[in-house]
Every structure is written in C-alpha cells, then in structure tokens.
Design an enzyme around this catalytic site. Structure first.
Site, PDB file in Angstrom:
ATOM      1  CB  CYS A  49      -0.906   0.008   1.236  1.00 14.75           C
ATOM      2  SG  CYS A  49      -1.890  -1.494   1.421  1.00 14.75           S
ATOM      3  NE  ARG A  56      -7.075  -3.822   1.600  1.00 14.63           N
ATOM      4  CZ  ARG A  56      -8.088  -4.656   1.844  1.00 14.63           C
ATOM      5  NH1 ARG A  56      -9.313  -4.314   1.508  1.00 14.63           N
ATOM      6  NH2 ARG A  56      -7.863  -5.820   2.421  1.00 14.63           N
ATOM      7  CG  LEU A  57      -1.583  -4.523  -4.112  1.00 13.09           C
ATOM      8  CD1 LEU A  57      -2.383  -4.506  -5.416  1.00 13.09           C
ATOM      9  CD2 LEU A  57      -0.092  -4.613  -4.407  1.00 13.09           C
ATOM     10  CG  ASN A 101       3.639   0.218   2.509  1.00 14.57           C
ATOM     11  OD1 ASN A 101       3.272  -0.767   1.898  1.00 14.57           O
ATOM     12  ND2 ASN A 101       4.776   0.841   2.246  1.00 14.57           N
ATOM     13  N   GLY A 102       2.490  -2.647   4.350  1.00 13.44           N
ATOM     14  CA  GLY A 102       3.360  -3.769   4.662  1.00 13.44           C
ATOM     15  C   GLY A 102       2.607  -5.054   4.924  1.00 13.44           C
ATOM     16  CD  GLU A 103       1.077  -8.351   3.381  1.00 14.49           C
ATOM     17  OE1 GLU A 103       0.479  -8.908   4.333  1.00 14.49           O
ATOM     18  OE2 GLU A 103       0.512  -7.971   2.345  1.00 14.49           O
ATOM     19  CG  ASP A 106      -1.395  -7.540   7.840  1.00 11.76           C
ATOM     20  OD1 ASP A 106      -2.398  -7.146   7.214  1.00 11.76           O
ATOM     21  OD2 ASP A 106      -0.235  -7.402   7.403  1.00 11.76           O
ATOM     22  CB  ILE A 142      14.994  -9.880 -17.083  1.00  9.16           C
ATOM     23  CG1 ILE A 142      13.679  -9.269 -16.619  1.00  9.16           C
ATOM     24  CG2 ILE A 142      15.623  -9.017 -18.140  1.00  9.16           C
ATOM     25  CD1 ILE A 142      12.670  -9.035 -17.703  1.00  9.16           C
ATOM     26  N   GLY A 184      15.174 -12.815  -3.646  1.00  6.29           N
ATOM     27  CA  GLY A 184      16.345 -13.238  -2.881  1.00  6.29           C
ATOM     28  C   GLY A 184      17.161 -12.088  -2.362  1.00  6.29           C
TER      29      GLY A 184
END
Length: 631
Positions: free
Chosen positions: A2, A50-51, A75-77, A100, A291, A364
């Site tokens: 977000c 919001r996403l 914004n985050g998880e 969350d 890519i 990664g």
C-alpha cells in the site's frame, strides 16, 4: 502492499485541507490501485491507497479500534499477525476483520511504542491516538518499506510512503541539501536519514518517531539493531542444517496470500535458494520469471531456466533489449530523488513481467549483505590484514607519501597500479571501505564540483555516513563490520529502494524472506569464516543448499544484474549524453565545473577512459533536476 500519507498539526487543531490530502494520496495511486481511504478530524488527516493481499473483503484503511480513538494507516505485511491476534484476543481486544492491519491498533493499545518489537514482517505505518494526541510513525527493522517525513516551520508534520506525495504540498521547501547531493554522487543514492531536500527526512530502518501535540519536536528512536552476537559453539553441519530450517520457515510464512503468488528467479544463489524451498512447501508448481538480454555477458536467463527445470517451476522469461532507453525518463519519476543504480532498469522490467501473472513475488534480496556475498568483502578483509601489520601512526604517513609520489596508472595492468595500493594502505578501515563502494571517488568529486558548491559543503565528507554507523557497530571483525555498514546503508538506500519503487510502479508486492529479522539476527552471530572462506562468499549458505540446487548454480561466478552503460554512452546515447550533461540545466544549477563535465563526456565517448559510472550518476541527476523544476 500500500501507500500511506498524512498531515498532523503538532501545535494546534487547524483544519486539514481535504483536497490537498487527497491529492497527496493520489500521487501514490500506483502503490494501491484497489481502494483509497481518507480520515479527517481537527488537526489531523490520514490517507491510504490499498493493494489487497489478505482479507480482500475488509481491512479498509485508515482502520480504527472499537471506540474510534486509535487509527492506523499502514503499508506492509505482518507475518505473525495470526499469533498476535490470539494473544490480543486473550487480553480482551475485539477484532472485526481477519487482516494484519487491525493487529497494529490493538497492539498499540496493549504495548504502546513497544508494539513494533512484537511484529515480524515489513512495514511502515502511522498510528493516531486521539486520547493522548499522539502520532506514532514506525518503519520495519531492515527498511524494506519506505517512510518519508517533513516537519514544516508552521508546525505541520507531513509523512508518506514516497517523496512525491510530500512534494504535492505547496508549503514544503524545495531547497536541495548540499550534503545530500554529495552523498548521492559518492554512493549513487542518498543514505538514510538524509534526502536530497533539506526539509525532508527518511525515518531510518528500525526506528520510530513519536510526535505529541503541544510537545517539542522529537527525534527518531531506534528499537532494533543487527546484534552480531556470537553463537555458542556450532559446527558447520549443524549450522548448515539450522540455516536451511530458518530460511524455510521465513519462506513459509511469506506464502500466505489470497492472490496469485510467485518468485523472481535470476539464476543466482539467493533467488534460486528461495525458489527451491518454495517448491518444497507446496504441491503446485511455483510461478517464476526472469529477464534475459541478447548480450551474453549480461544474460543469466540460461541459469534461471536451469533452476526452473530443476525445481519444476512454471517459468517465464522475457528477452529485454539492452538498449532499453524508454525507461530513462521514467526512472526519475519512480525514485523522486536522484538514484544511480542502473540495474533499476531491468528490475522494473522483471516486476512488469511478474505482475502479468502474480500480485505477490518473493525475491532473494539481502543474501549478499547477510551472508558475505559481495567480492568487496574479500578485498576489504585482505586490505585489513595488510593494515594490521603496521601501526596506523606509522602506516598512514608512510603510505600516504608513497601514494602521492607514485604516478597514477589506471590504464596499466593491476600489478603496476601501486598508487592505488599505497592509497588503500594509508586509509583506516572505514575510509578503505568507503573507497571500495564509492561511485564517484574523492578526487573526481572534488574536480566535478564548482568552487561555489564546495564552499556550501563546508568541509563535509560522505565517509561520515559510514563513520556514524561504524562507531555504533556491535562487531570489530573486518568482514562483519563491512556487512553491518551495508545493512545500514546500501541495503535500505539502494537495493530495497530499487525493488520497492520498481515493484510498486506495477502494484506488485515483493516479499524478502532472507531479510526475516530472526534469520538476520541468527546469521549475524555466525563467525565470518562460515560466510567468507578461502575467497568463497556465502560459504555456509552454498554448502547448506547443495542438496537442493545444482553445483554449477551454487559455485558459478557472481554476475550481477547490470546493463551495458559503457557501450550506451559510446553508441546510441552518446549524442544525448553530450546534450544532457553539457546543456544549460547542468550549467545553470551552479553545482558543477563545466570543464570537468566536458572532460568526462569527451574522454568516455572517445574510448580513452571508462567513465560510465560517474556519467550515469550525472545523467540521472540531470533527470532529477528536470523533474524537480516541474514539481
């Protein structure tokens, strides 16, 4: 994922302009195209884009507690939200959603500012507590998610996920910070907490900022640092087994989503390890993407395809023209500040490719910093061994004099470049490491700047950024110190910034399991000999992953995610380079010596020297100036 923004009156309860706040929020539409929200009350405005990833039907923001006295824009998880939800329910808190976000408001009620210590994940958020008239800003431990803020002279505090949202405010001062400019040319980015603007700061990773109405302005407070606390005796086999178990757990908790999920796969050790462990945690094939370039020395797609076949993933590769110039002007708009990491171009394209199939991608990132993968760690350790043979009081004047006396010979074979060796031995550890990471080195920056701009710098030197962190480092081991400096500067300022902006430009959430903070803490406690041994970086990591990945993937030469700048500036971009760097904008800004600019351009385009790194830095700075004029 977000975007957040807000306005807080630290002195009074002056009304917040709704149209202005909505315009700031709209500037970050790309971060959250699914939904927008705004909350206003006297002296405060909070906004959110919001996403939707988890609990798609609810979780709208700003989100409130039961009585509406505590609100959050976030914004985050937070990956351990389910466990925290149960703990908070047991303490008497009532939940209305299954996302969350709601954990944050109840955690604030329960634990106050210490709530951040309970969160496992990536986040940047603002909590408003009406009862205490407090605005609480927080950023995750490693700086995965960004947070900018500005305290204006009239007492207003502005904050946002991206600088472009703050720039919408008409009263934000636009004056450049000379030190931020010098930092940019030294590092290729502007390290936290500084920005290129005097009036704006980044909240550093692992910090919070508490603002109370009517109270004096506060300073950010650190709540976490990489410990580098040595483990009790642990043999190599035990360490390798535990490393895999901890990384597998970090990957597992990042697979929770109600939207399509996949992974970036470059064919390097880090992304390949993440994909291999993902493949072992589910029945369905992992969605992976890579890519490719049609220039062999830049192309890793064959290695990515090899890992994809080994792990039975659903793999897609997109061939990108190395002369991908369409993005050059767009990059300045993505990053807001000048940003000189040219791998931002292919990063943008791989995010674009991933978003065609998934909404969440694992990466990664962080492996090199955590597990000593960069070649410069090996060189730094070798230099430190040589420096340790002679006391600094004798070494510095002796080798400093030899360096001044010996002619410069960048054109010569490495064995004949004694001047560079003498210079390195004359430096201390921090100076030496700064020299190894500098994009535009001291002598070149000194020639590049105008006399007027050098006066503005007033003796400032960007090495002070590293000295600040080195003075607080919890380790004296040369390799660990270099890792610590990168974790504090290069990782958040360059790597994570690059991925955040490139991914959010496509409304793609990127999760980084190697930066799971319990994993980072544990890895930091390993002896440096388990990370760098016999010139082999990521030694333990590669050993640990041998049962999961092909040998030639683990032990091939590190390639990187580069683009052919040297060829661009001698070929298709030569004319544009001259027009850009020798044009009115760079001349009129007063920062640069025009003779040096001309020398850099002519020496490079003629093939006499390779100045691609400083030229790219200047090229992107001009793009920033052009955009800044129109903001």
């Amino acid at each position: 994922m977000c975007g957040i923004t807000g306005i807080f009156d630290t002195r009074d309860r002056r009304p917040v302009n709704r149209a202005l706040l909505e315009a700031m929020n709209l500037a970050q539409f790309h971060r959250g195209p699914d939904e927008g929200g705004v909350h206003l009350e006297p002296g405060l405005g909070l906004a959110h884009r919001r996403l939707s990833i988890i609990d798609l039907s609810s979780g709208r923001q700003p989100l409130f507690n039961e009585d509406g006295s505590v609100a959050v824009t976030y914004n985050g998880e937070i990956y351990n939200f389910a466990e925290l939800t149960e703990e908070l329910k047991a303490a008497g808190h009532r939940f209305r959603t299954h996302c969350d976000t709601e954990v944050i408001v109840h955690a604030w009620e329960q634990w106050g500012a210490d709530c951040v210590r309970r969160f496992r994940g990536m986040f940047a958020f603002a909590v408003w507590d009406r009862n205490s008239e407090t605005l609480f800003l927080a950023r995750d431990r490693l700086g995965i998610k960004p947070l900018y803020y500005a305290l204006l002279p009239d007492g207003l505090c502005l904050f946002a996920s991206e600088l472009k949202a703050l720039m919408v405010h008409p009263h934000l001062p636009r004056a450049l910070d000379p030190r931020g400019v010098d930092d940019y040319f030294a590092y290729g980015y502007v390290p936290e907490p500084r920005t290129v603007y005097q009036a704006v700061r980044k909240l550093p990773p692992g910090h919070t900022l508490t603002l109370r109405r009517g109270a004096p302005p506060a300073e950010p407070r650190e709540y976490w640092d990489v410990p580098f606390t040595p483990h009790a005796a642990l043999d190599e086999a035990e360490a390798a087994e535990e490393l895999v178990a901890r990384l597998r757990d970090a990957v597992r908790i990042r697979l929770v989503a109600e939207v399509p999920l996949g992974a970036f796969l470059s064919g390097g050790v880090d992304s390949s390890a993440v994909v291999a462990l993902m493949a072992g945690l589910g029945d369905a094939p992992v969605n992976t993407c890579a890519i490719g370039f049609n220039v062999p020395r830049y192309d890793e797609s064959a290695f990515a395809a090899q890992v994809a076949e080994h792990c039975h993933t659903r793999h897609r590769t997109r061939q990108v023209d190395p002369d991908d110039f369409d993005l050059l002007d767009r990059l300045a708009g993505l990053y807001d500040e000048p940003f000189a990491d040219s791998s931002a171009l292919p990063t943008y394209r791989v995010c674009e490719l991933a978003r065609q199939e998934v909404t969440v991608a694992l990466s990664g990132d962080g492996g090199d910093e955590n597990l000593a993968g960069y070649r410069r760690y090996r060189f730094h350790a070798a230099e430190e061994r040589w420096r340790g043979l002679m006391p600094g009081a004798l070494r510095r004047p002796l080798f400093g004099a030899l360096a001044r006396a010996y002619p410069k010979a960048d054109w010569a074979p490495r064995v004949l470049r004694a001047k560079a060796t003498f210079q390195a031995l004359a430096r201390d550890a921090v100076e030496g490491y700064f020299h190894s990471v500098a994009v535009v080195r001291d002598e070149q920056r000194n020639r590049l700047y105008s006399e007027a701009f050098r006066r503005q710098l007033d003796g400032y030197h960007p090495v002070s950024v590293l000295r600040h962190h080195a003075a607080r480092a919890p380790t004296e081991d040369p390799v660990s110190l270099a890792q610590y400096l990168d974790l504090k500067t290069y990782l958040p300022g360059d790597i994570l910034t690059k991925v955040d902006r490139a991914s959010m430009a496509h409304a793609l959430e990127v999760r980084v399991p190697i930066l799971d903070h319990p994993l980072v803490e544990w890895i930091s406690g390993l002896p440096s000999q388990m990370k760098l041994r016999g010139g082999e970086g990521k030694y333990l990591f590669k050993k640990a992953m041998e049962p999961y990945l092909p040998h030639d993937i683990l032990y091939r030469r590190k390639q990187g995610f580069a683009v052919p700048l040297d060829q661009w500036f001698r070929g298709p971009l030569a004319g544009r380079l001259e027009e850009t760097l020798l044009g009115e904008r760079m001349g009129d800004c007063g920062l640069f010596n025009p003779d040096t600019l001309r020398h850099l351009v002519e020496a490079h385009t003629s093939g006499r020297r390779d100045y691609s790194a400083p030229l790219w830095s200047l090229f992107m700075f001009e793009a920033f100036l052009r955009r800044n004029e129109g903001s």
